[in-house]
Structure formats: structure tokens, C-alpha cells
Design an enzyme around this catalytic site. Structure first.
Site, PDB file in Angstrom:
ATOM      1  N   GLU A  60       0.828  -1.213   0.000  1.00  0.00           N
ATOM      2  CA  GLU A  60       0.000   0.000   0.000  1.00  0.00           C
ATOM      3  C   GLU A  60       0.860   1.260   0.000  1.00  0.00           C
ATOM      4  OE1 GLU A  60      -2.484  -3.358   1.445  1.00  0.00           O
ATOM      5  OE2 GLU A  60      -0.483  -2.607   1.949  1.00  0.00           O
ATOM      6  N   HIS A 129      -9.834  -6.585   9.312  1.00  0.00           N
ATOM      7  CA  HIS A 129     -10.356  -6.356   7.965  1.00  0.00           C
ATOM      8  C   HIS A 129     -11.790  -5.832   8.005  1.00  0.00           C
ATOM      9  CE1 HIS A 129      -6.951  -8.984   7.045  1.00  0.00           C
ATOM     10  NE2 HIS A 129      -7.036  -8.587   5.785  1.00  0.00           N
TER      11      HIS A 129
END
Length: 321
Positions: A60, A129
Site C-alpha cells: 500500500e 479487515h
């Protein structure tokens, strides 16, 4: 026009903006060949080719740096960070670079960068998540935060985000991908404008994303008990359209803000502060309905109880004096 799923609306917006402007590129983990882990981007790689739609390594930090670099050198990147939980890895490029560039160049240059990211609990994805990272970003000047609840808004707001000349974080709640709705326009929607989705006279319920649907279900429960609830979909969380909420509060005199996120430090508190500053004379009651200040449980019964669903919203309204 036939109803389409939320995920189809996202895909259509990307497709139309890629076709409209050759400067638009789209990349992220598994978005190209696989069509996205939530099946939101199939066919774009085949249609536009590997130079404009492509997969990336699992980094990321690197992806966001590449997106920032692309944005300041003439492209209009749309980056997918698969889960919003990992936006922490994007923070330096996003906060210290992308959102400051317009200011540091005295307004001469923008950073037309969109980060799409999947957020939210209720899908049994566990604590790492399932988070809602809006509060991490609320205090960042020059950053827009978009949070659609319907397929029509998903399409119109994503198109507007891609055309915006400065950074936008576009959140997609994972429990909304399969909902269906009419999408009768190909035009972008205005960022920063809320929508009254149900009229009412006794209390104002305000939310975004999945919370809007929970508020609408709660309004049905309240109607059966003789309470008329107005429901407002904020659609964008930065900037907050508090004027629409103030207008509603002038009528109902009571407001509950429903946020899927920890009670402490959330956007619900910011909205209530704005409403209090601008409409204190109209307020008889104001409160937040949020999650506990704890990580999201993995156990299905515990996760369901953790989230502010319709039953809890209706019960809290009925319990207020």
C-alpha cells in the site's frame, strides 16, 4: 432503467471515466485480471489494456506513492486499497504529500487522486479487515471523504471524485456491494451535499453508507410505534453538509447520529458539534449511536450485537425522554 447492484455502479463509473478521459488510470491489488476481490471491476483490464488498468504488488505504501507521483505529473489515478484497514500504510503519501501540494504550490497545482477502499463490519472478516477508518482522516485539511449508500450515489459520487482536482478517499461498505437500486443518470453528483431520504417530524436520524439502510429500517419500526423519523444520508463525510441537518432539526428538535465506528473521536461527534453551534436554540435532544470503544469481534453473534442496527436505533429513540 433496470436496477443494478452497487458493485456494478462502481464498475460503470470507472468504465465511463476511463472512456471519457485518457488521463484516468486505475490500479491496485487484484483489480485487473481478477476483476477485484469483491467483483467490482471485471472487464476493465480487457477493455482498456495493461497501460491503464493494472495489478500491483501487495504494498500500500508503494501504490500510494505511485498514485501521488502519477497525479502530479498529469494523470488522474484511481487507486484501490483493498481494505481500508491498511490505509495506515498510505498515510505519508496521502497526508504529508498529496493533501498539501495544492497549498504548497499556492493553488497552482492540484492532485487529482482517488483512493477507493472497502470498509465496514458485519461480514465476518475479523478485527483487522472490518474497521471504519473515517475518524483517522477527518482532521486532514484538503481531503474529501465520500461514503455512498446506494448504487445511484456510488456511481454519481465516484464520477465526481475522479473529476475532482484534489485528493478524495472513496469508501465502499462491503455489505452494500450486493444491494440493488435504480441508476437513472450518468452525470456526476455534487460532493458535500446530503440527501433527505425519508421525511419525518419527530426525530432526525443521520448516517452514511450501511447506516442509512439501518436508519430507514429503524424508521419503519418507529412508525409502527407512532414516531415519525426523518432520515438523512450524508453521502460525504468531509465536507459535512451540516446545513441540511440543521434544517431538519429546526423541524424535529431531536437528532441522533448513527456511526459505524467507535464512539470516541468519530465523525458523529463532529457533526453534533456543528449542529449545536448553529442550531442550539432548536435542540431538545441530541446523541450518538455508535460502536463500543473496542476492536470488532469475530464471533458472529458478538459482531452483530456490536453494530448499531435497526433494533438498537429504534430502541434508543424510544428510550429517550
Amino acid at each position: 432503467m433496470p436496477e443494478i447492484e452497487f458493485r456494478e455502479a462502481i464498475r460503470d463509473a470507472l468504465d465511463e471515466e476511463l472512456a471519457r478521459d485518457e488521463r484516468v488510470i486505475f490500479f491496485g491489488e487484484d483489480v485487473a485480471i481478477a476483476g477485484g476481490v469483491f467483483a467490482a471491476t471485471p472487464g476493465l483490464y480487457e477493455k482498456y489494456g495493461a497501460s491503464r488498468v493494472f495489478d500491483t504488488p501487495i504494498s500500500e505504501l508503494a501504490m500510494t506513492g505511485a498514485a501521488y507521483g502519477a497525479a502530479v505529473t498529469g494523470l488522474r489515478p484511481v487507486l484501490e486499497i483493498m481494505f481500508g484497514d491498511f490505509l495506515a500504510l498510505s498515510m505519508d503519501s496521502l497526508i504529508n504529500q498529496a493533501t498539501k501540494y495544492h497549498f504548497l504550490t499556492e493553488g497552482r497545482y492540484g492532485v487529482p487522486l482517488v483512493i477507493r477502499s472497502v470498509v465496514g463490519a458485519g461480514g465476518r472478516f475479523g478485527a483487522i479487515h472490518s474497521q471504519m477508518p473515517v475518524s483517522w482522516l477527518m482532521g486532514i485539511p484538503a481531503l474529501k471523504i465520500v461514503a455512498p449508500a446506494t448504487p445511484a450515489d456510488a456511481k454519481g459520487l465516484l464520477k465526481a471524485s475522479i473529476r475532482d482536482d484534489n485528493p478524495v478517499v472513496f469508501f465502499e461498505h462491503k455489505r452494500l456491494y450486493s444491494i440493488r437500486g435504480d441508476v437513472d443518470s450518468d452525470e456526476p453528483l455534487e460532493l458535500g451535499r446530503a440527501h433527505v431520504v425519508r421525511g419525518g417530524d419527530d426525530v432526525t436520524l443521520v448516517s452514511a453508507m450501511k447506516g442509512v439502510h439501518d436508519c430507514l429500517e429503524a424508521a419503519d419500526l418507529l412508525a409502527a410505534r407512532g414516531v415519525s423519523a426523518e432520515v438523512i444520508d450524508l453521502r460525504t463525510l468531509r465536507p459535512l453538509d451540516f446545513a441540511t441537518v440543521v434544517e431538519s432539526v429546526a423541524k424535529t428538535n431531536r437528532v441522533a447520529v448513527v456511526e459505524e465506528g467507535p464512539l470516541t473521536g468519530g465523525w458523529a461527534g463532529e457533526l453534533l458539534a456543528l449542529v449545536t453551534e448553529h442550531a442550539l436554540g432548536d435542540l431538545d435532544d441530541a446523541w450518538r449511536i455508535a460502536t463500543a470503544n473496542s476492536p470488532i469481534p469475530y464471533s458472529p453473534p458478538l459482531e452483530d450485537a456490536f453494530l448499531p442496527g435497526p433494533d438498537r436505533i429504534a430502541a434508543e429513540v424510544l428510550a429517550r425522554p
